[in-house]
Write an enzyme that holds these catalytic residues in place. Structure first.
Site, PDB file in Angstrom:
ATOM      1  CG  HIS A   1      -1.794   1.517   1.486  1.00 53.30           C
ATOM      2  ND1 HIS A   1      -1.168   2.129   2.974  1.00 53.30           N
ATOM      3  CD2 HIS A   1      -2.615   1.594   0.270  1.00 53.30           C
ATOM      4  CE1 HIS A   1      -2.738   3.151   2.587  1.00 53.30           C
ATOM      5  NE2 HIS A   1      -3.003   3.237   1.337  1.00 53.30           N
ATOM      6  CB  SER A   2       0.161   3.879   0.502  1.00 55.60           C
ATOM      7  OG  SER A   2       0.789   5.619   0.072  1.00 55.60           O
TER       8      SER A   2
END
Length: 391
Positions: free
Chosen positions: A224-225
């Site tokens: 994520h991210s």
């Protein structure tokens, strides 16, 4: 004696019944959910933890270990296990706990996938959480993500006018602003992070490949991210251990970091990363990568910084199947196309799923904890199954 025994039995019955009665009325919102009277929505699994990698260094008291990677192993309690393990990398300012459950106490991705029969590994990135470092390892730390930034871009972008798609955001549980119990629980999970991305990437690369080499089967990496740099680096260094990469809202915009409003500033010098990856034709310095702005910049659709043609390719990274998932209402929907364009230009075949194209609407940046998180998990799992059995 009989009367004393009767009174004792009545007292025992009342004591046994009272927790059930109390649970029905107790407030389990946000941090109140820590109460023993609040039930959990997570599934049962077996849990082990390990520290992988690391090196010796001299501290004031003698020889210490630095740069080791904290990893939790979650094994399904059932007898059937999927072929490939899953390794999860959290985003910036978070830890591996982000995958366990949501701020409003719904089932998290760790439970979803262990319930499906996968062995799950949760990593705390180097210099974060239980992989924390000290001054000897030379990590410059910042205090964490400001609540004003979190509300504006992650939990309540619909309350601001920073990009047009923000108004579509509907999936955050609760109001997403200070004072809301669910938001306050989420805010407290944001912890200090390092700005020394070069050090962090270099140490993760060594420990990460060692971790993958020990798993006994090729793994799917889910990030994520900011954590999405890790799968790219490991794909470059040890692609033989990786079955595929699933990236939620990847913070790997090529060469550039986007700011509020138009414009921005120079970002990752190696394209998608801060440390060297293998290009063809080979280069010895990131200064040999020539890039230019492509496209007309608007707040709804940002310009990209891509290589000047003829573009160099990424032969090792391209060996690993790549999927990017982007929410309809996230700021990432304004520039995630740049990641895909860059990988394609570098000879890869990345897949991009904009959730709105699959009928999944209203998502911001935190796909794995928003209200429809399990619907998105099912989409990721379908891709894993396709890649597992299409060979």
């Amino acid at each position: 004696m009989a009367r004393i025994l009767l009174h004792s039995l009545l007292f025992l019955g009342a004591a046994l019944a009272s927790p059930v009665e109390e649970r029905a009325s107790v407030d389990c919102t946000g941090t109140n959910g820590i109460s023993m009277k609040c039930s959990s929505n997570e599934v049962a699994y077996k849990r082990d933890f390990f520290y992988i990698g690391g090196e010796s260094a001299q501290g004031t008291s003698g020889t210490i270990t630095i740069n080791q990677l904290y990893v939790e192993k979650l094994t399904p309690t059932g007898s059937w296990i999927q072929k490939h393990p899953l390794v999860f990398f959290h985003g910036g300012g978070l830890s591996g706990s982000t995958w366990l459950n949501t701020p409003d106490h719904r089932e998290g991705w760790a439970s979803y996938f262990t319930k499906k029969g996968y062995v799950v590994y949760l990593v705390d990135n180097i210099a974060i959480g239980r992989s924390s470092e000290n001054h000897i390892a030379n990590f410059t730390m910042v205090s964490g993500s400001a609540t004003e930034t979190v509300m504006k871009y992650f939990t309540a972008p619909e309350d601001y006018n920073t990009y047009p798609q923000a108004k579509l955001h509907t999936q955050w549980p609760g109001t997403g602003v200070d004072g809301d119990a669910i938001y306050d629980q989420f805010k407290k999970s944001l912890i200090p992070l390092t700005t020394n991305f070069v050090n962090q990437e270099n140490t993760l690369r060594a420990a990460g490949c060692e971790l993958l080499s020990l798993l006994g089967e090729t793994a799917f990496l889910i990030s994520h991210s900011l954590g999405s740099r890790n799968p790219l680096l490991l794909s470059n260094d040890c692609p033989e251990y990786i079955a595929g990469n699933i990236n939620l809202e990847a913070a790997t915009s090529p060469f550039w970091s986007y700011a509020e409003g138009l414009g921005g500033y120079a970002g990752s010098p190696w394209g998608l990363t801060y440390t060297p990856v293998d290009y063809y034709p080979a280069i010895s310095s990131s200064s040999e990568l020539e890039y230019e702005s492509v496209g007309n910049e608007t707040l709804a659709h940002r310009n990209c910084y891509l290589q000047k043609e003829p573009a160099r390719t990424l032969p090792k990274i391209n060996k690993v199947p790549y999927l990017l998932l982007t929410g309809e209402a996230s700021v990432h929907v304004t520039y995630d196309h740049c990641v895909i364009d860059f990988l394609k230009q570098a000879g890869g075949s990345p897949e991009w799923i904009k959730l709105a194209d699959k009928g999944i609407h209203g998502n911001g940046h935190f796909l794995h904890v928003e209200k429809n998180n399990l619907q998105i998990a099912a989409l990721a799992e379908a891709w894993i199954q396709k890649k597992t059995y299409s060979k």
